[in-house]
Design a protein around this motif. Structure first.
Motif, mmCIF file in Angstrom:
data_model
loop_
_atom_site.group_PDB
_atom_site.id
_atom_site.type_symbol
_atom_site.label_atom_id
_atom_site.label_comp_id
_atom_site.label_asym_id
_atom_site.label_seq_id
_atom_site.Cartn_x
_atom_site.Cartn_y
_atom_site.Cartn_z
ATOM 1 N N TYR A 149 0.872 -1.286 -0.101
ATOM 2 C CA TYR A 149 0.011 -0.021 -0.109
ATOM 3 C C TYR A 149 0.837 1.321 0.063
ATOM 4 C CZ TYR A 149 1.099 0.877 4.943
ATOM 5 O OH TYR A 149 1.807 1.080 6.093
ATOM 6 N N ARG A 166 -3.614 4.473 -1.463
ATOM 7 C CA ARG A 166 -4.397 3.100 -1.743
ATOM 8 C C ARG A 166 -3.838 1.944 -1.328
ATOM 9 N NH1 ARG A 166 -2.932 0.833 -6.837
ATOM 10 N NH2 ARG A 166 -0.840 1.994 -7.729
ATOM 11 N N VAL A 167 -4.575 0.930 -1.577
ATOM 12 C CA VAL A 167 -4.188 -0.437 -1.498
ATOM 13 C C VAL A 167 -3.707 -0.784 -2.518
ATOM 14 C CG1 VAL A 167 -4.703 -2.936 -0.650
ATOM 15 C CG2 VAL A 167 -5.550 -0.923 0.640
ATOM 16 N N ASN A 194 -8.840 2.747 -0.358
ATOM 17 C CA ASN A 194 -8.080 2.966 0.729
ATOM 18 C C ASN A 194 -8.387 2.076 1.805
ATOM 19 O OD1 ASN A 194 -10.492 4.272 1.231
ATOM 20 N ND2 ASN A 194 -9.627 5.801 2.453
#
Length: 452
Positions: A136, A140-141, A187
């Motif tokens: 991440y 964001r992931v 996220n």
């Protein structure tokens, strides 16, 4: 107020074991590193190892290194992963992101754990073993994966690449999980979304969530948050704590809650008014952290009156006894007090759990640190799922009668990058079974010491 925390009653809980921690671009660790609790080929203290399939697992590990080498960051990665799983974020909110400041800004941080769950493995007679990893940035992931590690191979539970999630096995047929996977925010973790969902989650996913929920991380200066609740509710626990503190020559013979007036509670009236409004009847109570280590119990009796009780230590002397609030005790006494639940918990039959402790010896006499470790190891074994993982500077523990060589790790920083080295990696430098480890370590031959 930042120093006031309303604590709800919690139970002493159990997890199983950590096998591997994987890091990339996390704080001072830029290059990929793997910290493992899987035992090597050492022959000493084999009776302390857990044998649960796919290799023997160590019950304890000591992590040494110079100040600012990265020891705390190593344990902090597990704590961060746990927080990411349980702290939901609003849409657009940034993720807590701590890449390597010199080499990794903007690149993803990767944190992964291989863990033993308190869930049976369908393909064998042992507990399930899984590997969970996230990648991440602040925005964001990037990726998220969960794999079940079977006897001879691995099986995906779910994989995620950006917003694209693939579910496998039972998850693929679960309409509720499929709906969450299709709508997971950029996220937020899928595991976090499942952990905070209103529907009951079962199987391996539930096991992973429980592993993180029950993990105990004791950072430097932090109290053991379960302590006041256990003292208030469990008289056996309270008596053991008092006896252990007396044995450690602290001068304390007991710990208990004693009644105080509302005006003696160092909290603004509006905060107390709010808390009292939440105490609907005698079945409700709360615990206020009002000072460094000092706790007040708030409850409503059968008559509807609210009482306040403050946790104190009792000291005996020739002419009687006196009480002290916890924040009036020494730092060393408070540190030992907050570590004692480990011994109580480890001594319970069939208890399971993982404790991560930053600077185990903080404010403690070396003999107390040694006694804590020795007694923990005395209740480990091939069918006992208990682990104590700690950072330390205490040379007194660097002895072959205390720790195996594969239970000792060094963190060394080179060119602003933290590196992780197991003591067994130095067999070619004279670090063999029975070597004088404190002398070799302090010579600087192994690294992990300040360059003065």
């Amino acid at each position: 107020m930042e120093d006031v925390e309303f604590l709800h009653l919690l139970k002493m809980v159990e997890v199983v074991m950590l096998r591997v921690l994987h890091l990339e671009n996390w704080k001072s660790f830029h290059e990929p590193v793997d910290f493992t609790m899987i035992a090597g080929k050492e022959r000493r203290h084999n009776d302390t190892l857990f044998s649960g399939g796919k290799g023997r697992v160590l019950p304890t590990t000591a992590i040494y290194g110079a100040n600012a080498a990265g020891k705390s960051a190593l344990l902090g990665a597990v704590h961060r992963l746990r927080n990411l799983v349980f702290d939901p974020r609003a849409r657009g909110q940034r993720l807590p992101y701590d890449p390597h400041k010199l080499y990794g800004t903007g690149a993803p941080t990767v944190i992964g754990v291989e863990i033993v769950l308190d869930v049976p493995d369908t393909s064998s007679k042992r507990d399930a073993i899984v590997y969970y990893e996230i990648s991440y940035t602040a925005e964001r992931v990037v990726a998220e994966t969960l794999y079940r590690l079977r006897s001879n191979d691995e099986e995906a539970v779910f994989t995620r690449d950006g917003q694209e999630v693939e579910l496998y096995g039972d998850l693929d047929g679960n309409d509720y999980v499929r709906a969450l996977a299709r709508t997971v925010q950029v996220n937020r973790l899928l595991l976090e979304t499942l952990a905070n969902s209103e529907e009951e989650i079962n199987g391996v996913i539930a096991g992973v969530i429980q592993w993180f929920k029950r993990l105990t991380v004791i950072r430097r200066g932090a109290p053991f948050v379960l302590m006041p609740q256990r003292i208030a509710k469990d008289d056996d626990f309270r008596q053991v704590m008092g006896a252990e503190l007396s044995t450690a020559d602290t001068g304390i013979c007991d710990v208990l809650f004693t009644r105080v007036g509302r005006e003696k509670v160092p909290v603004p009236d509006e905060v107390l008014d709010h808390i009292e409004a939440q105490l609907v009847d005698s079945a409700h109570e709360g615990f206020l952290s009002v000072a460094a280590g000092s706790v007040v119990r708030v409850r409503r009796d059968e008559a509807g009156d609210v009482s306040y009780e403050r946790l104190v230590t009792v000291h005996k002397h020739d002419h009687g006894a006196f009480e002290l609030f916890l924040d009036q005790e020494s730092d060393g006494t408070m540190r030992y007090f907050n570590l004692l639940p480990i011994l109580y918990w480890a001594g319970q039959r069939n208890s399971r759990g993982v404790f991560l402790i930053d600077e185990l010896e903080d404010s403690l006499h070396p003999k107390l640190t040694e006694e804590l470790l020795r007694r923990f190891l005395s209740v480990t074994g091939e069918d006992q799922r208990r682990q104590l993982i700690f950072t330390t500077h205490e040379l007194h523990l660097l002895r072959s009668d205390m720790l195996r060589r594969d239970e000792i790790w060094l963190v060394e920083k080179h060119d602003h990058n933290s590196e992780l080295i197991r003591l067994t990696d130095f067999s070619d430098k004279g670090v063999r079974d029975g070597a004088d480890l404190p002398k070799i370590y302090m010579s600087g031959r192994l690294g992990g010491v300040p360059r003065i």
